[in-house]
Design a protein around this motif. Structure first.
Motif, short mmCIF file in Angstrom:
data_model
loop_
_atom_site.label_atom_id
_atom_site.label_comp_id
_atom_site.label_asym_id
_atom_site.label_seq_id
_atom_site.Cartn_x
_atom_site.Cartn_y
_atom_site.Cartn_z
N SER A 145 0.83 -1.21 0.00
CA SER A 145 0.00 0.00 0.00
C SER A 145 0.86 1.25 0.00
CB SER A 145 -0.93 -0.01 1.22
OG SER A 145 -1.85 -1.06 1.16
N LEU A 146 1.95 1.22 0.76
CA LEU A 146 2.85 2.36 0.81
C LEU A 146 3.61 2.53 -0.50
CD1 LEU A 146 4.25 1.98 4.44
CD2 LEU A 146 2.73 3.78 3.60
N GLU A 147 4.03 1.42 -1.07
CA GLU A 147 4.77 1.50 -2.33
C GLU A 147 3.91 2.06 -3.45
OE1 GLU A 147 6.22 -2.47 -2.83
OE2 GLU A 147 8.00 -2.13 -1.56
N ARG A 148 2.58 1.82 -3.39
CA ARG A 148 1.68 2.32 -4.44
C ARG A 148 1.59 3.84 -4.45
NH1 ARG A 148 -1.58 -2.31 -3.40
NH2 ARG A 148 -2.83 -1.16 -1.87
N VAL A 149 1.79 4.48 -3.30
CA VAL A 149 1.69 5.94 -3.26
C VAL A 149 3.05 6.62 -3.45
CG1 VAL A 149 -0.35 5.86 -1.79
CG2 VAL A 149 1.91 6.07 -0.73
N MET A 150 4.07 5.83 -3.71
CA MET A 150 5.37 6.43 -4.02
C MET A 150 5.35 6.89 -5.47
SD MET A 150 8.06 4.00 -1.95
CE MET A 150 9.22 5.34 -1.67
N GLU A 151 6.04 7.97 -5.75
CA GLU A 151 6.08 8.50 -7.12
C GLU A 151 7.17 7.79 -7.93
OE1 GLU A 151 3.76 10.35 -8.17
OE2 GLU A 151 2.86 10.79 -6.22
N PHE A 152 8.42 8.08 -7.64
CA PHE A 152 9.53 7.42 -8.32
C PHE A 152 10.78 7.53 -7.46
CE2 PHE A 152 13.29 7.29 -10.95
CZ PHE A 152 13.08 6.13 -11.68
N PRO A 153 11.46 6.42 -7.22
CA PRO A 153 11.13 5.06 -7.66
C PRO A 153 10.04 4.44 -6.80
CG PRO A 153 13.14 5.05 -6.36
CD PRO A 153 12.76 6.47 -6.50
N LYS A 154 9.32 3.47 -7.33
CA LYS A 154 8.23 2.82 -6.62
C LYS A 154 8.75 1.62 -5.84
CE LYS A 154 4.02 4.21 -9.00
NZ LYS A 154 3.40 4.68 -7.77
N ARG A 155 9.51 1.94 -4.81
CA ARG A 155 10.09 0.90 -3.95
C ARG A 155 10.57 1.56 -2.67
NH1 ARG A 155 15.37 2.00 -3.83
NH2 ARG A 155 16.43 2.80 -5.69
N ALA A 156 10.84 0.72 -1.70
CA ALA A 156 11.43 1.24 -0.47
C ALA A 156 12.85 1.70 -0.74
CB ALA A 156 11.43 0.15 0.60
N GLY A 157 13.28 2.73 -0.02
CA GLY A 157 14.66 3.19 -0.15
C GLY A 157 15.62 2.15 0.41
N ARG A 158 16.84 2.21 -0.04
CA ARG A 158 17.86 1.27 0.42
C ARG A 158 18.82 1.96 1.38
NH1 ARG A 158 18.13 0.03 -5.59
NH2 ARG A 158 16.64 -1.70 -5.86
N GLY A 159 19.37 1.18 2.28
CA GLY A 159 20.26 1.73 3.29
C GLY A 159 21.41 2.52 2.70
N GLU A 160 21.96 2.02 1.60
CA GLU A 160 23.10 2.71 1.00
C GLU A 160 22.72 4.07 0.43
OE1 GLU A 160 21.94 -0.66 -1.97
OE2 GLU A 160 22.04 -0.35 0.20
#
Length: 263
Positions: free
Chosen positions: A216-231
């Motif tokens: 549900s959270l990823e769907r409301v992301m604009e770009f990129p459509k994913r969780a951020g990465r630690g790096e």
């Protein structure tokens, strides 16, 4: 500020965003003091990074004496290596969601509120205030006389928190709000303050989310459509160290995501 041959003290440094930052700063020549509650995880990080440029110190950020002891240990290590402190990163944090009043008409417990505030806000303030006397004695660097940088971790919840995030948003909003006055307090010492406000990032906290909530959270992301990465968080933390003009600011790191009011 140059990272190489400077010591960076990171709370929450044995996992998640703190660990990613420890790896990034270490890869650029930094000495890393990892402060965390999880001794086994902390010692594993030291094995990974190497004991020549990393140390683990057990700490509970809700305990003033625990913070003091960890910083004393770090100071002794700094004197031994001769690598003066370059910055601190306050990355220890918890979520612990809960609506202010539940479906049974019961208010959120004060113990739940205190748990979040004591770690995310009080723990951050206590760690920073106790670290500063060590930082103000650092030999100033360069023509501008810089002594170091304080990096704090807020959250997108400080701007648009979701239902069930009252305590969390309050704690992270306070971190965001104290960034500028803290920078103003520390300006005479040549110490900068930068706060990073990530959205959905891969971490121990978000690992506890259900697949439904995550999607549900990823769907409301604009770009990129994913969780951020630690790096990606760690890269901005490194740039916060290196770029002297970053000061008194909170930077959203969220891929243009704005948290919805409903999932």
């Amino acid at each position: 500020m140059h990272i190489k041959d400077r010591t960076f003290i990171i709370t929450g440094g044995s996992s998640g965003l703190g660990l990613a930052t420890a790896r990034e700063l270490h890869s650029h020549g930094g000495y890393i003091a990892i402060l965390d509650m999880n001794t086994d995880a902390g010692e594993e990080v030291v094995k990974e990074l190497g004991s020549d440029r990393s140390r683990f110190f057990e700490v509970d950020v809700t305990d003033t004496d625990s913070i003091a002891n960890a910083l004393k240990g770090t100071s002794a290590w700094v004197k031994k290596t001769g690598r003066q402190i370059g910055g601190v990163v306050s990355a220890a944090g918890v979520g612990n969601p809960g609506k202010i009043i539940d479906r049974h008409n019961e208010p959120l417990s004060l113990s739940s509120i205190d748990f979040v505030l004591n770690i995310n806000l009080r723990g951050t303030l206590d760690f920073v205030r106790q670290a500063l006397p060590y930082m103000t004695q650092v030999q100033p660097d360069g023509a501008d006389g810089e002594r170091g940088v304080v990096i704090l971790v807020s959250s997108s919840a400080a701007y648009d928190g979701q239902p069930g995030q009252v305590s969390y948003a309050a704690s992270k909003g306070a971190v965001r709000s104290m960034t500028l006055p803290l920078a103003r307090d520390l300006a005479p010492y040549g110490i900068r303050v930068v706060t990073i406000a990530p959205s959905l990032f891969e971490s121990r906290m978000t690992a506890m989310m259900s697949d439904k909530v995550r999607k549900s959270l990823e769907r409301v992301m604009e770009f990129p459509k994913r969780a951020g990465r630690g790096e990606e968080f760690a890269q901005l933390a490194r740039q916060s160290v290196e770029n002297i003009m970053l000061n008194g600011v909170t930077i959203r790191l969220d891929g243009a995501m704005r948290m919805p009011s409903r999932l």
